[in-house]
Write a protein that holds these residues in place. Structure first.
Motif, PDB file in Angstrom:
ATOM      1  N   HIS A   2       0.118  -1.208  -0.391  1.00 15.98           N
ATOM      2  CA  HIS A   2       0.086  -0.197   0.316  1.00 15.98           C
ATOM      3  C   HIS A   2       0.412   0.975   0.192  1.00 15.98           C
ATOM      4  N   GLU A   3       0.377   2.475  -0.705  1.00 21.58           N
ATOM      5  CA  GLU A   3       0.924   3.338  -0.839  1.00 21.58           C
ATOM      6  C   GLU A   3       0.487   4.449   0.810  1.00 21.58           C
ATOM      7  N   VAL A   4       1.466   4.387   1.701  1.00 19.48           N
ATOM      8  CA  VAL A   4       1.296   5.497   3.039  1.00 19.48           C
ATOM      9  C   VAL A   4       1.111   7.109   2.811  1.00 19.48           C
ATOM     10  N   VAL A   6       2.045  10.761   4.510  1.00 17.86           N
ATOM     11  CA  VAL A   6       2.046  10.970   5.588  1.00 17.86           C
ATOM     12  C   VAL A   6       1.426  12.567   5.411  1.00 17.86           C
ATOM     13  N   SER A  32      -9.890  10.645   0.624  1.00 16.29           N
ATOM     14  CA  SER A  32      -9.331   9.254   0.237  1.00 16.29           C
ATOM     15  C   SER A  32     -10.864   8.103   0.573  1.00 16.29           C
ATOM     16  N   SER A  38      -7.913   1.192  -0.569  1.00  5.56           N
ATOM     17  CA  SER A  38      -7.253   1.319  -0.011  1.00  5.56           C
ATOM     18  C   SER A  38      -6.147   1.954  -0.080  1.00  5.56           C
ATOM     19  N   ARG A  39      -6.156   2.751   1.696  1.00  6.54           N
ATOM     20  CA  ARG A  39      -4.762   3.414   1.107  1.00  6.54           C
ATOM     21  C   ARG A  39      -3.937   3.427   2.629  1.00  6.54           C
ATOM     22  N   CYS A  40      -3.097   3.945   3.441  1.00  5.64           N
ATOM     23  CA  CYS A  40      -3.301   4.379   4.875  1.00  5.64           C
ATOM     24  C   CYS A  40      -2.055   5.774   4.703  1.00  5.64           C
ATOM     25  N   PHE A  41      -2.633   6.028   5.657  1.00  8.90           N
ATOM     26  CA  PHE A  41      -2.417   7.596   6.792  1.00  8.90           C
ATOM     27  C   PHE A  41      -1.423   6.888   7.678  1.00  8.90           C
ATOM     28  N   LEU A  42      -0.412   8.298   7.967  1.00 11.32           N
ATOM     29  CA  LEU A  42       0.380   8.034   9.074  1.00 11.32           C
ATOM     30  C   LEU A  42       0.294   9.542   9.402  1.00 11.32           C
TER      31      LEU A  42
END
Length: 75
Positions: A2-4, A6, A32, A38-42
């Protein structure tokens, strides 16, 4: 993999500066969610930088979308 995405909220801002940073971060998560997938966020930031506000806004948006979808399917 997955792309994260930030998002940095490193400073404890007060007033408009903090509100603007939190609003932009929350908008990125809402966009998003609206796109699906589905994407990851930090979210990076010190205590008091607004991370919890961003996550709560995203959770509220996701729940509102679920309720809206259910209401439409019941019509």
């Amino acid at each position: 993999m997955h792309e994260v995405v930030v998002v940095q909220l490193h400073q404890r801002h007060h007033g408009r500066m903090r509100e603007g940073a939190v609003r932009l971060a929350a908008e990125a998560l809402r966009t998003s969610l609206n796109q699906g997938g589905s994407r990851c966020f930090l979210l990076e930031g010190v205590t008091g930088s607004g991370k919890t506000e961003v996550y709560m806004a995203a959770a509220a948006h996701a729940l509102a979308s679920i309720v809206s979808d259910r209401e439409l399917s019941e019509e």
